[in-house]
Design an enzyme around this catalytic site. Structure first.
Site, PDB file in Angstrom:
ATOM      1  N   ASP A  67       0.811  -1.216   0.000  1.00 43.17           N
ATOM      2  CA  ASP A  67       0.000   0.000   0.000  1.00 43.17           C
ATOM      3  C   ASP A  67       0.847   1.270   0.000  1.00 43.17           C
ATOM      4  O   ASP A  67       2.066   1.219   0.199  1.00 43.17           O
ATOM      5  CB  ASP A  67      -0.958  -0.002   1.204  1.00 43.17           C
ATOM      6  CG  ASP A  67      -0.293  -0.449   2.510  1.00 43.17           C
ATOM      7  OD1 ASP A  67       0.944  -0.509   2.560  1.00 43.17           O
ATOM      8  OD2 ASP A  67      -1.024  -0.740   3.460  1.00 43.17           O
ATOM      9  N   ASN A 141      -7.395  -2.609  14.609  1.00 47.55           N
ATOM     10  CA  ASN A 141      -8.799  -2.866  14.227  1.00 47.55           C
ATOM     11  C   ASN A 141      -8.941  -4.069  13.293  1.00 47.55           C
ATOM     12  O   ASN A 141     -10.004  -4.301  12.739  1.00 47.55           O
ATOM     13  CB  ASN A 141      -9.412  -1.612  13.573  1.00 47.55           C
ATOM     14  CG  ASN A 141      -8.736  -1.245  12.259  1.00 47.55           C
ATOM     15  OD1 ASN A 141      -7.815  -1.943  11.807  1.00 47.55           O
ATOM     16  ND2 ASN A 141      -9.182  -0.166  11.631  1.00 47.55           N
ATOM     17  N   HIS A 143      -7.237  -4.547  10.441  1.00 48.42           N
ATOM     18  CA  HIS A 143      -6.988  -4.320   9.010  1.00 48.42           C
ATOM     19  C   HIS A 143      -5.705  -5.011   8.542  1.00 48.42           C
ATOM     20  O   HIS A 143      -4.790  -5.256   9.327  1.00 48.42           O
ATOM     21  CB  HIS A 143      -6.993  -2.822   8.647  1.00 48.42           C
ATOM     22  CG  HIS A 143      -5.802  -2.044   9.095  1.00 48.42           C
ATOM     23  ND1 HIS A 143      -5.854  -0.721   9.479  1.00 48.42           N
ATOM     24  CD2 HIS A 143      -4.484  -2.367   9.192  1.00 48.42           C
ATOM     25  CE1 HIS A 143      -4.656  -0.290   9.779  1.00 48.42           C
ATOM     26  NE2 HIS A 143      -3.805  -1.267   9.622  1.00 48.42           N
ATOM     27  N   GLU A 148      -9.627  -1.730   5.500  1.00 46.76           N
ATOM     28  CA  GLU A 148     -10.230  -1.421   6.793  1.00 46.76           C
ATOM     29  C   GLU A 148     -11.440  -2.332   7.027  1.00 46.76           C
ATOM     30  O   GLU A 148     -11.952  -2.946   6.081  1.00 46.76           O
ATOM     31  CB  GLU A 148     -10.671   0.041   6.797  1.00 46.76           C
ATOM     32  CG  GLU A 148      -9.531   1.031   6.613  1.00 46.76           C
ATOM     33  CD  GLU A 148      -8.651   1.174   7.844  1.00 46.76           C
ATOM     34  OE1 GLU A 148      -8.604   0.249   8.674  1.00 46.76           O
ATOM     35  OE2 GLU A 148      -8.003   2.215   7.970  1.00 46.76           O
TER      36      GLU A 148
END
Ligand code: F6R
Length: 259
Positions: A67, A141, A143, A148
């Site tokens: 990314d 979280n 991800h 996400e």
């Protein structure tokens, strides 16, 4: 899925570096999928040490990063281009032409250009023969990459809006100033990641314990993107005792060593 629990972060890094180096020795022209973040830093340091002291060879290796933030030029110290060159590429002998990091230098309003770039990135991965080993960190979280919670499990490389949680987590790298934290990123999709032949997910620290629990011992859900690795044929999770601290041990593929 194999869960390897190591004592601490250093041991996680060494074990993960061993998995990567074994793969390179077996297949010198490996295609590596790489991640940024705090977690792989010591793993990269160990690979650099192996290159310098043990002759680990990267001359035939191709890399694809997961990314990149949109809007940061490669010279920006918080761009993932910069991170990868500073923390790995400039210290090893991987040829420049075999390095791929998604380009963040696109305008979010140029949707067609971004989509074309994302398709091109996917095509390059296929053209080079597919990713042999994809390294992953995991967000608090759940991800992976910048996929996400709520990301489609079949998603491919695309533009994503970053969640407020992730922007807050990452604001520490931008003088804690939320205005400087990019709002968008280009990321490989979960489907792209699952196409890799081997997935190597590393995590350490208590702040990852909840995400690791949800990844390993809960149903697969797009609300915890990392849980998708349960579907992969050759996924290895190397975590330290803190990150493993919420696992209740019902999962039966725990080991403390790979060999
Ligand atoms: C980075 C990436 C992210 C990180 C994750 C964990 O390329 O894809 O998913 O792996 O945010 O980051 P750290 O390791 O900093 O806790």
């Amino acid at each position: 899925m194999l869960v390897v629990v190591k004592k601490n972060h250093d041991e996680v890094s060494r074990e993960a570096a061993r998995v990567v180096s074994n793969m390179l020795r077996e297949k010198p022209s490996s295609i590596l999928g790489l991640a940024t973040g705090t977690t792989p830093l010591d793993l990269y340091n160990e690979l650099i040490r192996m290159y310098k002291e043990e002759g680990l060879d990267f001359s035939k290796v191709t890399t694809f990063n997961l990314d990149e933030y949109i809007g940061l030029p490669p010279s920006h110290p918080e761009s993932y281009h910069y991170f990868m060159y500073e923390n790995l590429f400039k210290h090893i002998n991987v040829p420049e032409r075999f390095i791929h990091v998604p380009s963040g230098m696109v305008d979010v309003s140029e949707v067609h250009r971004i989509n074309r770039f994302c398709e091109w990135y996917e095509e390059q991965i296929v053209r080079f023969g597919g990713i042999d080993l994809q390294l992953l960190g995991i967000g608090a979280n759940g991800h992976i990459g910048f996929n996400e919670p709520g990301s489609s499990l079949g998603s491919r490389t695309r533009i994503k809006t970053l969640s407020e949680n992730t922007r807050k987590d990452n604001s520490r790298f931008f003088d804690n100033d939320m205005d400087q934290v990019p709002k968008y990123a280009i990321t490989m999709g979960i489907g792209t990641i699952l196409d890799s032949k081997v997935i190597l997910l590393v995590a350490s620290g208590k702040n990852k314990a909840k995400a690791i629990k949800a990844t390993v011992e809960a149903p697969i859900t797009s609300q915890v993107p990392a849980s998708a690795v349960q579907m992969h044929k050759r996924a290895i999770l190397i975590v330290d005792e803190d990150a493993a601290s919420q696992l209740d041990g019902t999962y039966d593929e725990f080991v403390t060593n790979l060999e």
